[in-house]
Scaffold this active site. Structure first.
Site, short mmCIF file in Angstrom:
data_model
loop_
_atom_site.label_atom_id
_atom_site.label_comp_id
_atom_site.label_asym_id
_atom_site.label_seq_id
_atom_site.Cartn_x
_atom_site.Cartn_y
_atom_site.Cartn_z
N GLU A 1 -4.01 31.45 32.05
CA GLU A 1 -4.46 30.21 31.75
C GLU A 1 -3.68 29.14 31.41
O GLU A 1 -2.64 29.46 30.56
CB GLU A 1 -5.69 30.61 30.26
CG GLU A 1 -6.34 29.09 29.95
CD GLU A 1 -7.12 29.70 28.65
OE1 GLU A 1 -6.68 30.77 28.11
OE2 GLU A 1 -7.82 28.81 28.32
N GLY B 1 -10.52 32.41 20.27
CA GLY B 1 -9.24 32.50 20.69
C GLY B 1 -8.80 33.32 21.93
O GLY B 1 -9.58 33.34 22.75
N CYS C 1 -10.79 24.88 26.49
CA CYS C 1 -11.05 26.56 26.76
C CYS C 1 -11.82 26.44 28.24
O CYS C 1 -11.45 27.36 29.19
CB CYS C 1 -11.84 27.39 25.94
SG CYS C 1 -13.45 26.53 25.41
N GLU D 1 -15.00 34.64 21.68
CA GLU D 1 -15.01 33.59 22.36
C GLU D 1 -13.65 33.54 23.12
O GLU D 1 -12.88 32.78 22.33
CB GLU D 1 -15.54 32.42 21.97
CG GLU D 1 -16.90 32.38 21.44
CD GLU D 1 -18.02 32.17 22.33
OE1 GLU D 1 -17.82 31.66 23.43
OE2 GLU D 1 -19.27 32.72 22.24
N ASN E 1 -7.62 24.27 19.10
CA ASN E 1 -7.73 23.15 20.03
C ASN E 1 -8.86 22.30 19.71
O ASN E 1 -8.90 21.09 20.12
CB ASN E 1 -7.89 23.95 21.34
CG ASN E 1 -8.74 24.80 21.59
OD1 ASN E 1 -9.32 25.17 20.92
ND2 ASN E 1 -9.35 24.77 23.06
P1 NAD Z 1 -4.78 30.49 17.45
O1 NAD Z 1 -3.29 30.84 17.75
O2 NAD Z 1 -5.07 29.51 16.60
O3 NAD Z 1 -5.27 31.94 17.16
C1 NAD Z 1 -6.93 32.13 16.88
C2 NAD Z 1 -6.92 32.69 15.52
O4 NAD Z 1 -6.64 33.80 15.28
C3 NAD Z 1 -6.46 31.93 14.32
O5 NAD Z 1 -7.28 31.77 13.44
C4 NAD Z 1 -5.28 32.80 14.09
O6 NAD Z 1 -4.99 32.67 12.75
C5 NAD Z 1 -5.81 34.12 14.45
N1 NAD Z 1 -4.60 35.31 14.72
C6 NAD Z 1 -3.48 34.86 15.46
N2 NAD Z 1 -2.79 35.88 15.44
C7 NAD Z 1 -3.62 36.93 14.85
C8 NAD Z 1 -3.43 38.35 14.65
N3 NAD Z 1 -2.34 39.02 15.29
N4 NAD Z 1 -4.43 39.12 13.79
C9 NAD Z 1 -5.39 38.61 13.40
N5 NAD Z 1 -5.67 37.25 13.67
C10 NAD Z 1 -4.81 36.38 14.25
O7 NAD Z 1 -5.54 30.10 18.84
P2 NAD Z 1 -5.14 30.69 20.38
O8 NAD Z 1 -5.57 32.06 20.47
O9 NAD Z 1 -3.86 30.10 20.90
O10 NAD Z 1 -6.41 29.75 21.29
C11 NAD Z 1 -6.20 29.37 22.37
C12 NAD Z 1 -7.14 30.44 23.27
O11 NAD Z 1 -8.48 30.36 22.72
C13 NAD Z 1 -7.27 30.05 24.56
O12 NAD Z 1 -7.15 31.40 25.47
C14 NAD Z 1 -8.45 29.18 24.89
O13 NAD Z 1 -9.19 29.59 26.24
C15 NAD Z 1 -9.31 30.19 23.55
N6 NAD Z 1 -10.64 29.32 23.40
C16 NAD Z 1 -11.69 29.70 23.69
C17 NAD Z 1 -12.91 28.90 23.38
C18 NAD Z 1 -14.03 29.59 23.63
O14 NAD Z 1 -15.07 29.13 23.09
N7 NAD Z 1 -14.44 30.61 24.35
C19 NAD Z 1 -12.77 27.88 22.69
C20 NAD Z 1 -11.33 27.53 22.45
C21 NAD Z 1 -10.38 28.21 22.82
#
Ligand code: NAD
Length: 460
Positions: free
Chosen positions: A335, A190, A246, A212, A117
């Protein structure tokens, strides 16, 4: 990158760390400068990639991805020498003339995994903190924001030696391979589902982690506020990056008798910011991919739409949408992470607080009220990663505030000095004196306990 090459890159960093320990100040500053320059040199490409991935308005990308990181680098460079100094702490008189210190120490090699994001900022902001603390870094950008991932890989490959910073592109397979290796610290941003996988993998080597994560960030609106300003600030925080932030306000709880007035004003500001047809606005982003687009559409039930609800499959566009929600609803299960804003009536403060605390601890919370008593009672009862009062998103813009979640929204916090501290082990050093030697420390112990108890009471 081939899977064996991933292992080799991680091994190389580990070996170099074991040979040379942490990276010296001059090299850290050189790396930070190089990061700064490589961002400047590739700014156009980064902006284009963000546009391709998320339809991000250039202004939003410049502010939240590029400037955000550049400002942090500037501030870290300015303060790094001071932060690296060992800090003298008190030593009880009983040990006189011994001295005690805390010495920040690099962990070694750090794995940083980021989501789609804010695909640039969420990789580079932890990167500069990790380098500042003297670590070597393996970066794993999100495969979902594939254009930004490609540009990041290019920047890192062209500018940095693998032993200092390297980038591994890819999805689950590559990330799993990385996680099967041993790191000294893992920093993951993530969703919580993957967060749990990361923690499990890290546990094998007792590797510390920062997670995070996200959550449903509530926004309280009380009638004593200037509702015009409230609406303006909610709309700007919610629909920035098309709601894929997020810490975006996930839902609004508004005092019952102000519900209609607030909804009217929210509509006015959506129009003011994005025009009558936001599809045509240059200042409004797009949904990252079709699966998130489909997921979000399922949250919009037509009979609950107060405003917006328009969409285009080809454009992955969902207009800024306000929905009315009473009690439980599909929108309130997870969320939202998109441009849908549920507005709920709150009958009284207690039930509104209960509504929030029945859910998991959010990453952010927003309180619009001029009454200190109201704000204090919410702050006292609701735990959240961070809070902004009378605005949205702003706490993330102050690098002096640690940024991170609590409970289901994560663990560990970073930005600015907090990043340096997060990526450093605080090594305790007790420098004992050889001039004085207290006989009571040594066996035989007989008859010494009372003396030691007395000494500790007065000099301990
Ligand atoms: P995403 O799908 O890009 O995944 C994040 C990372 O995890 C990627 O690099 C991906 O390759 C890796 N990943 C995915 N599946 C995996 C697995 N099975 N095993 C190992 N690694 C794996 O992103 P997302 O999770 O959809 O991100 C959105 C979420 O992140 C939301 O919940 C959002 O609130 C949160 N977020 C938090 C912050 C923060 O600063 N706290 C910032 C941005 C987003």
């Amino acid at each position: 990158m081939k899977l064996e090459d991933i292992d080799n890159a991680v091994l190389l960093q580990r070996q170099k760390y074991l040979e040379n320990s942490y990276i010296e100040l001059d090299k850290r500053l050189e790396l930070l400068k190089k990061v700064q320059e490589s961002i400047e040199d590739n700014e156009k490409e980064i902006l284009e990639a963000l546009k391709l991935d998320l339809g991000k308005p250039t202004y939003e990308s410049q502010l939240s991805e590029i400037l955000f990181v550049q400002n942090e680098i500037r501030s870290i460079k300015k303060n790094l020498k001071k932060w690296m100094r060992k800090k003298k702490v008190k030593t009880p008189l009983i040990h006189f003339p011994a001295k005690s210190y805390i010495q920040p120490e690099a962990y070694g090699s750090i794995l940083i995994i980021s989501p789609w994001n804010y695909p640039f900022q969420l990789l580079f902001s932890p990167l500069i903190g990790a380098i500042a603390a003297g670590n070597r870094v393996v970066l794993k950008p999100s495969e979902i924001s594939s254009n930004t991932s490609r540009v990041i890989k290019k920047i890192i490959t062209e500018n940095f030696e693998t032993e200092f910073i390297t980038c591994v592109e890819g999805g689950v397979e590559e990330t799993t391979r990385l996680l099967n290796n041993r790191f000294d610290y893992i920093f993951y941003t993530g969703n919580g589902h993957v967060g749990r996988i990361i923690m499990e993998k890290a546990a094998k080597n007792l590797t510390p982690v920062t997670l995070e994560l996200g959550g449903k960030s509530p926004t309280f609106v009380f009638g004593d506020s200037n509702l015009d300003l409230v609406a303006k600030r909610i709309v700007s925080g919610k629909f920035f990056n098309a709601g894929q932030t997020c810490i975006a306000p996930d839902y609004v709880l508004v005092q019952e008798n102000k519900y209609e007035e607030l909804v009217d004003k929210l509509k006015i500001y959506i129009d003011k910011f994005y025009g009558k047809d936001p599809l045509k606005s240059k200042d409004y982003g797009r949904i990252i991919n079709s699966s998130h687009f489909e997921r979000l559409l399922k949250l919009i039930s037509e009979d609950k739409v107060l405003y917006g609800g328009k969409h285009s499959v080809e454009e992955k566009y969902i207009s800024p949408t306000i929905v009315s929600v009473e009690g439980e609803d599909t929108c309130m299960e997870e969320e939202i992470f998109g441009p849908i804003l549920p507005v709920l009536k709150m009958t009284n403060l207690k039930s509104a607080i209960d509504y929030v605390t029945e859910r998991e601890k959010p990453l952010a919370m927003y309180i619009f009220s001029n009454e200190k008593k109201v704000r204090d009672s919410i702050l006292k009862r609701v735990s959240a990663g961070g809070v902004t009062i009378n605005d949205t998103l702003m706490h993330i813009t102050n690098e002096h505030l640690p940024f991170g979640g609590v409970g289901e929204s994560g663990m560990g916090a970073y930005h600015g000095r907090n990043s340096f501290d997060l990526f450093s082990h605080q090594k305790s050093i007790f420098n004992a004196s050889t001039a004085l030697d207290l006989p009571a420390k040594y066996p035989p112990y007989f008859g010494k306990f009372r003396l030691v108890k007395w000494l500790l009471r007065f000099f301990g």
